[in-house]
Write an enzyme that holds these catalytic residues in place. Structure first.
Site, PDB file in Angstrom:
ATOM      1  N   GLY A 114      33.133  37.374  22.943  1.00 35.06           N
ATOM      2  CA  GLY A 114      34.247  37.375  22.009  1.00 35.06           C
ATOM      3  C   GLY A 114      35.426  38.135  22.595  1.00 35.06           C
ATOM      4  N   CYS A 115      36.613  37.813  22.138  1.00 33.58           N
ATOM      5  CA  CYS A 115      37.807  38.430  22.728  1.00 33.58           C
ATOM      6  C   CYS A 115      37.811  39.944  22.561  1.00 33.58           C
ATOM      7  CB  CYS A 115      39.071  37.802  22.150  1.00 33.58           C
ATOM      8  SG  CYS A 115      39.218  37.873  20.354  1.00 33.58           S
ATOM      9  N   HIS A 116      37.523  40.439  21.380  1.00 35.03           N
ATOM     10  CA  HIS A 116      37.510  41.885  21.164  1.00 35.03           C
ATOM     11  C   HIS A 116      36.367  42.543  21.948  1.00 35.03           C
ATOM     12  CE1 HIS A 116      40.408  41.348  17.926  1.00 35.03           C
ATOM     13  NE2 HIS A 116      39.598  40.457  17.381  1.00 35.03           N
ATOM     14  N   TYR A 288      44.707  42.265  27.767  1.00 36.96           N
ATOM     15  CA  TYR A 288      44.403  40.971  28.353  1.00 36.96           C
ATOM     16  C   TYR A 288      44.846  39.895  27.384  1.00 36.96           C
ATOM     17  CZ  TYR A 288      40.189  42.130  25.580  1.00 36.96           C
ATOM     18  OH  TYR A 288      39.315  42.546  24.595  1.00 36.96           O
TER      19      TYR A 288
END
Length: 317
Positions: A114-116, A288
């Site tokens: 996941g991004c986080h 990012y």
């Protein structure tokens, strides 16, 4: 040789971005499904089983359904949804963790982080391995992300000026306030923590770019470590990585009159880690692109590894 690739969920934000990465690849043949057959199980099954690589860019339930439709050992699956990220039968697709590349190269099923979770794990895991941070440390963190992380419907909402004004979307919004964000299980499993972090995500009125911030108090760390110590550990851990970079300890040159710039890694697969602090206060920030290293870029990086190619093919550093 051309590899056949099918993106199941081709109309979503992640799927569209993957198409962008693959558009100029002479070694890839992209298989497409007619829009009116996207929910036709037989049509999807045919493409799923014809592909060398399948990207699942779907909600969790639909991703699980697609996996059941794959009936051969040839097709390699790369999942971008929350489904399977904590499933022991799937390899976690974060190559920059030690020994993870070899697992990805030999995998048939990979889940993209996941991004986080990406910035969180890449910060916490090296510190725990080095004995700088104890596994039971009560970690708190928060991230600020662009609205593209909310998916296609979220993008449409923010980019509709009338609706955005009516809902007052011009200001940042905290969410997942019951402290049960869907990325927390993988954040615990792959960071080495024994307990869930207290995590607060915030979405804001800009398109893309993410900053994960993790504050630490050195006086309760096992070695009373300083910001400088932590910077050295992270720098050593990632010194040979092409996409993850620990920025210089004296980072004023990378700030805008003292302000942190979240979107500097947009449209790349790059993740930058900053360590700030004084006395016993430490703040680690990773930035990012939530659509790049936080999603589609990471998916393509994993595909390259599975296919035995240079992992940076078609990705911008």
């Amino acid at each position: 040789m051309k590899y056949k690739v099918f993106v199941d969920g081709q109309e979503g934000t992640t799927g569209l971005k993957i198409f962008d990465y693959l558009s100029d690849r002479s070694d890839i043949e992209v298989l497409r499904i007619d829009p009116d057959k996207r929910k036709d199980a037989n049509a999807r099954s045919e493409l799923l089983n014809a592909a060398d690589i399948v990207f699942l860019c779907l909600p969790d339930a639909a991703a699980k359904e697609s996996v059941e439709l794959v009936r051969n050992e040839k097709t390699k699956i790369i999942n971008t949804s929350t489904a399977f990220r904590t499933d022991k039968d799937w390899v976690y697709g974060l190559p920059e963790l030690k020994q993870q590349r070899e697992l990805i190269r030999s995998a048939t099923k990979v889940s993209v982080p996941g991004c986080h979770a990406t910035g969180f794990i890449l910060t916490i895991k090296p510190l725990i391995e080095a004995g700088i941070l104890q596994p039971e440390y009560p970690v708190t963190c928060y991230s600020v992300t662009g609205y593209s992380g909310a998916g296609k419907s979220g993008i449409e909402e923010y980019e509709n000026s009338a609706l955005a004004a009516a809902r007052k979307l011009n200001v940042p919004r905290h969410y997942a306030l019951q402290l049960n964000h869907k990325h927390i299980p993988e954040m615990v499993m792959y960071s080495g923590l024994l307990h869930e972090p207290l995590f607060t995500p915030i979405k804001a009125n800009y398109a893309q770019g993410l900053a994960m911030s993790i504050p630490l108090i050195s006086r309760i760390l096992p070695k009373n470590s300083t910001a400088k110590n932590i910077h050295e550990v992270l720098s050593t851990y990632f010194e040979s990585e092409r996409f993850v970079h620990v920025m210089p300890y004296e980072s004023e040159a990378y700030l805008d009159e003292g302000d942190f710039l979240i979107s500097e890694c947009n449209n790349t697969n790059r993740l930058e880690i900053f360590v700030f602090g004084q006395k016993d206060k430490i703040n680690i920030i990773s930035r990012y692109d939530n659509l790049g290293k936080g999603a589609s870029g990471a998916a393509v990086q994993n595909m390259n590894l599975i296919l035995g190619l240079d992992e940076g093919t078609s990705l911008q550093k």
